[in-house]
Design a protein around this motif. Structure first.
Motif, PDB file in Angstrom:
ATOM      1  N   THR A 173     -10.911  36.232  34.031  1.00 10.97           N
ATOM      2  CA  THR A 173      -9.544  36.729  34.249  1.00 10.97           C
ATOM      3  C   THR A 173      -9.281  37.850  33.267  1.00 10.97           C
ATOM      4  O   THR A 173      -9.901  37.924  32.198  1.00 10.97           O
ATOM      5  N   ILE A 174      -8.363  38.716  33.643  1.00 11.78           N
ATOM      6  CA  ILE A 174      -7.917  39.801  32.773  1.00 11.78           C
ATOM      7  C   ILE A 174      -6.403  39.852  32.887  1.00 11.78           C
ATOM      8  O   ILE A 174      -5.845  39.822  33.996  1.00 11.78           O
ATOM      9  N   ALA A 175      -5.721  39.883  31.733  1.00 11.96           N
ATOM     10  CA  ALA A 175      -4.256  39.856  31.751  1.00 11.96           C
ATOM     11  C   ALA A 175      -3.699  40.845  30.736  1.00 11.96           C
ATOM     12  O   ALA A 175      -4.264  41.034  29.644  1.00 11.96           O
ATOM     13  N   VAL A 225     -15.237  50.796  22.053  1.00  7.92           N
ATOM     14  CA  VAL A 225     -14.131  49.862  22.263  1.00  7.92           C
ATOM     15  C   VAL A 225     -14.469  48.551  21.563  1.00  7.92           C
ATOM     16  O   VAL A 225     -15.582  48.027  21.715  1.00  7.92           O
ATOM     17  N   THR A 226     -13.502  48.017  20.837  1.00  6.21           N
ATOM     18  CA  THR A 226     -13.705  46.766  20.102  1.00  6.21           C
ATOM     19  C   THR A 226     -13.033  45.615  20.840  1.00  6.21           C
ATOM     20  O   THR A 226     -11.869  45.729  21.232  1.00  6.21           O
ATOM     21  N   THR A 259      -9.773  39.325  23.189  1.00  3.86           N
ATOM     22  CA  THR A 259      -8.722  40.330  23.412  1.00  3.86           C
ATOM     23  C   THR A 259      -9.217  41.707  23.001  1.00  3.86           C
ATOM     24  O   THR A 259     -10.192  41.858  22.249  1.00  3.86           O
ATOM     25  N   LEU A 260      -8.509  42.717  23.533  1.00  2.00           N
ATOM     26  CA  LEU A 260      -8.720  44.093  23.095  1.00  2.00           C
ATOM     27  C   LEU A 260      -7.418  44.855  23.288  1.00  2.00           C
ATOM     28  O   LEU A 260      -6.548  44.437  24.042  1.00  2.00           O
ATOM     29  N   ASN A 261      -7.268  45.975  22.614  1.00  2.00           N
ATOM     30  CA  ASN A 261      -6.129  46.875  22.821  1.00  2.00           C
ATOM     31  C   ASN A 261      -6.599  48.042  23.680  1.00  2.00           C
ATOM     32  O   ASN A 261      -7.622  48.675  23.387  1.00  2.00           O
ATOM     33  N   MET A 262      -5.824  48.309  24.719  1.00  2.00           N
ATOM     34  CA  MET A 262      -6.255  49.314  25.685  1.00  2.00           C
ATOM     35  C   MET A 262      -6.385  50.668  25.029  1.00  2.00           C
ATOM     36  O   MET A 262      -5.433  51.192  24.430  1.00  2.00           O
ATOM     37  N   PRO A 263      -7.572  51.272  25.094  1.00  2.00           N
ATOM     38  CA  PRO A 263      -7.785  52.567  24.462  1.00  2.00           C
ATOM     39  C   PRO A 263      -7.256  53.712  25.337  1.00  2.00           C
ATOM     40  O   PRO A 263      -6.804  53.501  26.453  1.00  2.00           O
ATOM     41  N   THR A 287      -5.960  40.424  27.486  1.00  2.00           N
ATOM     42  CA  THR A 287      -6.593  39.117  27.253  1.00  2.00           C
ATOM     43  C   THR A 287      -7.665  38.885  28.313  1.00  2.00           C
ATOM     44  O   THR A 287      -7.400  38.981  29.523  1.00  2.00           O
ATOM     45  N   LEU A 288      -8.859  38.571  27.837  1.00  2.00           N
ATOM     46  CA  LEU A 288     -10.010  38.330  28.723  1.00  2.00           C
ATOM     47  C   LEU A 288     -10.446  36.868  28.616  1.00  2.00           C
ATOM     48  O   LEU A 288     -10.536  36.336  27.505  1.00  2.00           O
TER      49      LEU A 288
END
Length: 362
Positions: free
Chosen positions: A22-24, A64-65, A75-79, A44-45
């Protein structure tokens, strides 16, 4: 002046071991399999691995981290760029599968090696194994197992992939541990050939599970099966034993791992002829009663008997066992081969009419 945050595309795929993902994100918009997310939104993955796999780190566009990458949730922050994500899982190396070895009984049915009790085949090779999910089991490594008196024949496989027990089916180690491989070993068979001497009336091997007639006095016999022999002798003969390359005890032997040839031996019995000279004597002897021996295979010339003042007329059977008949007579003193049994022959005489006598003057 109003500025809106730019949104960028997220393309997601997954590898074989991933069950789902899932991706949110608050700004997430999905269309045609592509996600659009605004710059700096937290994404959130989640990943769920298939049975037999462990969640592995996401593969992501360079630079991308991903926080807690390799966990079920990260999780990641959208680049400020479009990105590509791949959900990954690693195949487990300890996935269970089952191997069963089946061996053939004398009656042609199969049982697991641990349940075989017709002779000792050593320890069981059946049991649980482990391997790497979604790889094939090495059949050759399983077939190196040697079982005394048995030869590998075929295998079947049953698993989620195969659906049912399948001859020569897929050997893929399903992650759910459902793979069961059954290897079948057939019982080795060898040929028993039988012959017999003259004088043997009937002979052969008793047919049963593991002993099957395959020709005239020829049998196909399973390894280690106990073979029971039967025989009967013709009149005038006695059983002398078996000759061959196995030891037969009480008409039985265990089939070795080779062909066997057996001969049933018979010997002509020696019988006694008793001569009753009946007032005479056997020529060349001083005996009134005289005995001689013979066998069923011999033609007999009966003894010459003499009696002063009498001519020999015949021998008559007065006592016997075997195939003589009381009252049978032999005039020419010849008995053909084929007679058997102890017998008493009595000489019969006819008084001569030309017997000389003298008259003396008184």
């Amino acid at each position: 002046l109003y500025y809106t945050r730019n949104a960028y595309d997220v393309t997601v795929s997954m590898t074989r071991g991933v069950e789902s993902y899932t991706i949110a994100a608050d700004s997430l918009v999905e269309g045609n399999g592509v996600y659009t997310i605004k710059y700096e939104d937290e994404v959130t993955l989640t990943v769920t691995a298939r049975a037999g796999y462990d969640v592995a780190a996401w593969t992501v566009t360079a630079g991308v981290t991903i926080n807690n990458n390799g966990s079920a949730t990260s999780t990641l922050n959208m680049p400020v760029t479009n990105i590509t994500l791949t959900a990954n899982a690693t195949a487990r190396t300890d996935t269970r599968y089952v191997v069963r070895y089946y061996v053939q009984k004398a009656d042609s049915t199969y049982v697991m090696d641990a349940d075989f009790d017709e002779y000792s085949i050593g320890e069981s090779h059946s049991g649980n194994r482990t391997g790497t999910t979604d790889t094939d089991v090495d059949l050759a490594a399983l077939r190196v197992v040697e079982i005394e008196g048995m030869t590998y024949s075929h295998y079947t496989a049953n698993s989620t992939t195969n659906v049912s027990d399948t001859l020569n089916g897929s050997l893929n180690i399903d992650g759910d541990g459902s793979l069961v491989i059954s290897l079948y070993y057939t019982r080795d068979t060898y040929t028993l050939t039988m012959t017999a001497d003259r004088g043997v009336a009937t002979y052969g091997a008793v047919e049963k599970a593991g002993v099957v007639a395959s020709g005239t006095k020829v049998y196909t016999v399973s390894y280690k099966v106990e073979v029971e022999l039967e025989k009967s002798m013709s009149d005038g003969y006695s059983f002398e034993g078996y000759t061959g390359d196995v030891t037969v005890v009480n008409d039985r032997f265990s089939m070795p791992a080779r062909a066997v040839a057996l001969n049933v031996e018979a010997e002509a019995i020696e019988y006694t002829i008793t001569y009753d000279a009946n007032g005479g004597q056997v020529s060349g002897t001083a005996d009134v009663d005289y005995t001689a021996t013979y066998t069923i295979e011999e033609g007999i010339t009966l003894a010459v008997v003499t009696r002063q003042g009498y001519d020999f007329t015949r021998y008559r059977v007065v006592a016997s066992v075997g195939n003589y008949e009381a009252g049978d007579v032999y005039i020419d003193r010849q008995v053909s081969a084929g007679k058997w049994g102890n017998v008493t022959l009595q000489a019969e005489w006819e008084a001569r009419t030309d017997t000389a006598y003298a008259i003396e003057d008184l």
